[in-house]
Design a protein around this motif. Sequence first.
Motif, PDB file in Angstrom:
ATOM      1  N   HIS A 134      13.334  -2.989  -9.034  1.00 30.55           N
ATOM      2  CA  HIS A 134      13.208  -3.303  -7.606  1.00 30.55           C
ATOM      3  C   HIS A 134      11.800  -3.055  -7.076  1.00 30.55           C
ATOM      4  N   ARG A 135      10.877  -2.644  -7.935  1.00 31.40           N
ATOM      5  CA  ARG A 135       9.537  -2.230  -7.507  1.00 31.40           C
ATOM      6  C   ARG A 135       8.840  -3.298  -6.661  1.00 31.40           C
ATOM      7  N   GLY A 136       8.752  -4.531  -7.194  1.00 34.37           N
ATOM      8  CA  GLY A 136       8.040  -5.589  -6.487  1.00 34.37           C
ATOM      9  C   GLY A 136       8.692  -5.956  -5.173  1.00 34.37           C
ATOM     10  N   ALA A 137      10.006  -6.079  -5.177  1.00 38.13           N
ATOM     11  CA  ALA A 137      10.726  -6.455  -3.963  1.00 38.13           C
ATOM     12  C   ALA A 137      10.597  -5.381  -2.891  1.00 38.13           C
ATOM     13  N   GLN A 138      10.617  -4.108  -3.303  1.00 30.94           N
ATOM     14  CA  GLN A 138      10.496  -3.028  -2.324  1.00 30.94           C
ATOM     15  C   GLN A 138       9.093  -2.989  -1.723  1.00 30.94           C
ATOM     16  N   LYS A 139       8.090  -3.260  -2.520  1.00 35.18           N
ATOM     17  CA  LYS A 139       6.728  -3.310  -1.989  1.00 35.18           C
ATOM     18  C   LYS A 139       6.600  -4.399  -0.930  1.00 35.18           C
TER      19      LYS A 139
ATOM     20  N   LYS B 208       8.985  -5.575   0.995  1.00 33.82           N
ATOM     21  CA  LYS B 208       9.719  -5.183   2.198  1.00 33.82           C
ATOM     22  C   LYS B 208       9.006  -4.066   2.962  1.00 33.82           C
ATOM     23  N   SER B 209       8.115  -3.349   2.284  1.00 33.65           N
ATOM     24  CA  SER B 209       7.460  -2.189   2.888  1.00 33.65           C
ATOM     25  C   SER B 209       6.060  -2.501   3.409  1.00 33.65           C
TER      26      SER B 209
ATOM     27  N   SER C 182      -0.580   5.931  -1.693  1.00 34.76           N
ATOM     28  CA  SER C 182      -0.123   6.610  -2.903  1.00 34.76           C
ATOM     29  C   SER C 182       1.266   6.133  -3.324  1.00 34.76           C
ATOM     30  N   LEU C 183       2.129   5.862  -2.363  1.00 28.73           N
ATOM     31  CA  LEU C 183       3.463   5.366  -2.676  1.00 28.73           C
ATOM     32  C   LEU C 183       3.391   4.038  -3.420  1.00 28.73           C
ATOM     33  N   PHE C 184       2.504   3.151  -2.960  1.00 28.64           N
ATOM     34  CA  PHE C 184       2.378   1.840  -3.588  1.00 28.64           C
ATOM     35  C   PHE C 184       1.754   1.934  -4.976  1.00 28.64           C
ATOM     36  N   LEU C 185       0.937   2.953  -5.202  1.00 31.05           N
ATOM     37  CA  LEU C 185       0.275   3.112  -6.497  1.00 31.05           C
ATOM     38  C   LEU C 185       1.163   3.822  -7.522  1.00 31.05           C
ATOM     39  N   THR C 186       1.890   4.836  -7.076  1.00 29.14           N
ATOM     40  CA  THR C 186       2.681   5.646  -8.002  1.00 29.14           C
ATOM     41  C   THR C 186       4.157   5.267  -8.029  1.00 29.14           C
ATOM     42  N   GLY C 187       4.617   4.630  -6.965  1.00 27.01           N
ATOM     43  CA  GLY C 187       6.022   4.273  -6.874  1.00 27.01           C
ATOM     44  C   GLY C 187       6.900   5.367  -6.295  1.00 27.01           C
ATOM     45  N   ALA C 188       6.314   6.535  -6.041  1.00 28.80           N
ATOM     46  CA  ALA C 188       7.084   7.676  -5.542  1.00 28.80           C
ATOM     47  C   ALA C 188       6.536   8.148  -4.202  1.00 28.80           C
ATOM     48  N   MET C 189       7.425   8.533  -3.285  1.00 28.42           N
ATOM     49  CA  MET C 189       6.981   9.198  -2.063  1.00 28.42           C
ATOM     50  C   MET C 189       6.321  10.522  -2.444  1.00 28.42           C
TER      51      MET C 189
ATOM     52  N   SER D  93      18.702  -4.898   4.181  1.00 25.34           N
ATOM     53  CA  SER D  93      17.694  -5.469   3.281  1.00 25.34           C
ATOM     54  C   SER D  93      16.378  -5.789   3.970  1.00 25.34           C
ATOM     55  N   THR D  94      16.310  -5.663   5.297  1.00 28.03           N
ATOM     56  CA  THR D  94      15.031  -5.834   5.989  1.00 28.03           C
ATOM     57  C   THR D  94      14.023  -4.790   5.528  1.00 28.03           C
TER      58      THR D  94
END
Length: 293
Positions: A141-146, A148-149, A216-223, A242-243
């Motif tokens: 889900h990494r790409g889709a979450q980016k 949406k964020s 950092s979230l976008f680079l590492t994937g973690a909060m 899903s928004t």
Amino acid sequence: MTSNVKRIQVNGLNFAVTDQGDAGATAVVLLHGFPNNKNMWGKQIPPLLEAGYRVVAPDLRGALGGESYSPQEPEAYHIEKDIVKDVAGILDALNIKKAHIVGHDWGSPVAWAFAALYPERTLKLVAITVGHPSGMMKGEHRGAQKQKSWYVLMLNIPGDGEKAMTSGTMFDGLQSEEAQAMDGPMFQELGMIEAMQKPGAVTAAINWYRANANVSLFLTGAMFECPLVTCDTLQIFFSGDSTFCTEGQAKSSGQYVKSPGTFQYERIDTPSHFAPWTDPEPVSKSILGFLKK
């Protein structure tokens, strides 16, 4: 929900905390998200009290329309360094040794972190909409979450984030008409529209993003890197959410629960991200059904 509110001094800050029910009953701690305050849980509290629980709902730092002190520095809003210690301190002040922890939106990663860092104080965990902080933008889900964020990066820009939020149009065209119709009145009813006019209130609310969901979230994937939890855990996701969130980041959170804890996933059919307020009955039913097991 203005009665039964206590003022509690923790970590140098003054918190407004709703505390209702028998002092000797099992406690349920309700942690709100963005841009909400403790009153977001106003429709869950009555059924929890009726079921015999003691209910604790604090205005966390930065609560929009809340009554707690809200620092203006982003550095004061790290979940794993600051916020979970606030929750622990509030429980100490109320003489509560252990509790069920329930979180929605930003309150969900706080709940995950509390359960991970204070396992001896956590009975069960209920995470609503947002999954484990370590896996927000990892996996399939990494790409889709980016995607949406995208708004997260906008909120991180000083000044621009405040303007976007106070304009009232930040999410226009993203939510369904049904969701917008449900959510719109909530902002007025919970005092968030009025609170936006107070100096520093919006900045304090946005600080949650600037401390925990930045580049950092976008680079590492973690909060932030959060340990595994060992308690029984219920992850709830709303069909209309899903928004802001992929269902994948919620479903995949089971990998962060280890024995003796168990992981349960539930999808509730409702169009709103703010269903604890806008569609409370199925949310309350799910929480109570899990806690009673």
